[in-house]
Design an enzyme around this catalytic site. Structure first.
Site: not given
Length: 313
Positions: A40, A190
């Site tokens: 991320s 993610d």
């Protein structure tokens, strides 16, 4: 000169801290970076550090990290308004009943903005060329993501030529903010759902030490009792889960190395943890106020300075 791999945990805006920490760590002449990994926001920092090291050295990496986080801050009137609305909404979530809208119900604004921001700092064609027949001493870069359909953990690798802007978007695609990202025929969310950050592959770079930049605190002083505090702690524990498991594995191998020697090799683990002297809530991971971003970035530099000063000779 010690060889190190640096693993960068994800955490939204909080990873501006990682940007500042990397800027200082990379400038230190007493170690050589042989591997970087991230998930991320941590993946963005790891990419900028890796790309900068290969295109202009530590100074260029530091400039890229600082420029990216300055550009990511909400400085225009519309960006400030959107930031205040998003952070405020996040703080209300769980306290009152709010409508939830799928990211497929409107144009892919978040994904487009992410790609635009990243490609202002990283040349896509040059990024691809850097992964073509890389020299043996080129640092390894790993980016974590989660396969939505199979549940597999994916660590995109520079050694396989897999690091693309789209792979970075996949690593940062938080559900309900981003659509699932298609990369090489698979769909990703993610990397917080997989490896946060990738660690178990970093020994392939043969580092003597593993430095972890931790964004989510391991411990809290008091039991969370309010809805907001409970949500914050759940996020921290979830964000640390895979990291703790992978560090445990490295620790086990270290035990074997101490007891058995070859073919096992010890990798010293050291951590640099985000600490601004206050507890940061979950909603602040979305906060892009310039003063907040600057505080995080400068805090990363300062704590990296202390970290380096505390290393054994």
């Amino acid at each position: 000169m010690r060889t190190v791999a640096i693993a960068c945990q994800g955490g939204g805006s909080h990873t501006a801290f990682t940007g500042g920490a990397l800027q200082r760590l990379l400038a230190d002449p007493d170690h050589r970076v042989v591997g970087l990994s991230g998930t991320s926001g941590g993946a963005v920092c790891a990419l900028l550090a890796w790309y900068g090291l290969l295109t202009g050295g530590a100074a260029e990496a530091g400039r890229l990290l600082e420029r990216f986080w300055a550009a990511n801050a909400a400085t225009t009137l519309s960006a400030k308004a959107a930031n205040a609305w998003l952070v405020g909404l996040a703080r209300l979530e769980g306290r009152v009943s709010l409508p939830t809208v799928s990211p497929y119900a409107y144009p892919d604004i978040a994904g487009g903005a992410f790609v635009d921001l990243l490609t202002r700092h990283v040349d896509v064609d040059r990024l691809a060329r850097l992964q073509e027949s890389p020299p043996q001493d080129q640092p390894l870069l790993l980016v974590g993501a989660a396969d939505v359909l199979t549940g597999d953990f994916q660590a995109f690798s520079s050694r396989r030529g897999e690091i693309t802007v789209n792979a970075l978007l996949a690593s940062a695609a938080v559900p309900l903010l981003f659509r699932a990202v298609e990369e090489q025929g698979r769909y990703y969310w993610d990397g917080l759902f997989s490896q946060n950050p990738p660690v178990r592959e970093l020994p392939d770079a043969r580092p003597e030490e593993l430095w972890v930049i931790r964004i989510n605190p391991r411990s809290r002083a008091t039991v969370p009792k309010t809805v907001g505090d409970i949500a914050d702690r759940r996020n921290e524990l979830a964000g640390n889960l895979s990291l703790e498991q992978e560090l445990y594995l490295i620790g086990k191998v270290n035990e074997w190395a101490d007891r058995l020697g070859d073919p096992y090799r010890r990798i010293e683990i050291r951590e640099l943890t985000l600490d601004l002297g206050v507890d940061l809530d979950l909603a602040s991971k979305l906060d892009r106020r310039p003063a907040f971003i600057r505080r995080l970035f400068d805090g990363g530099r300062e704590q990296a300075e202390e970290f380096l000063a505390g290393l054994p000779d």
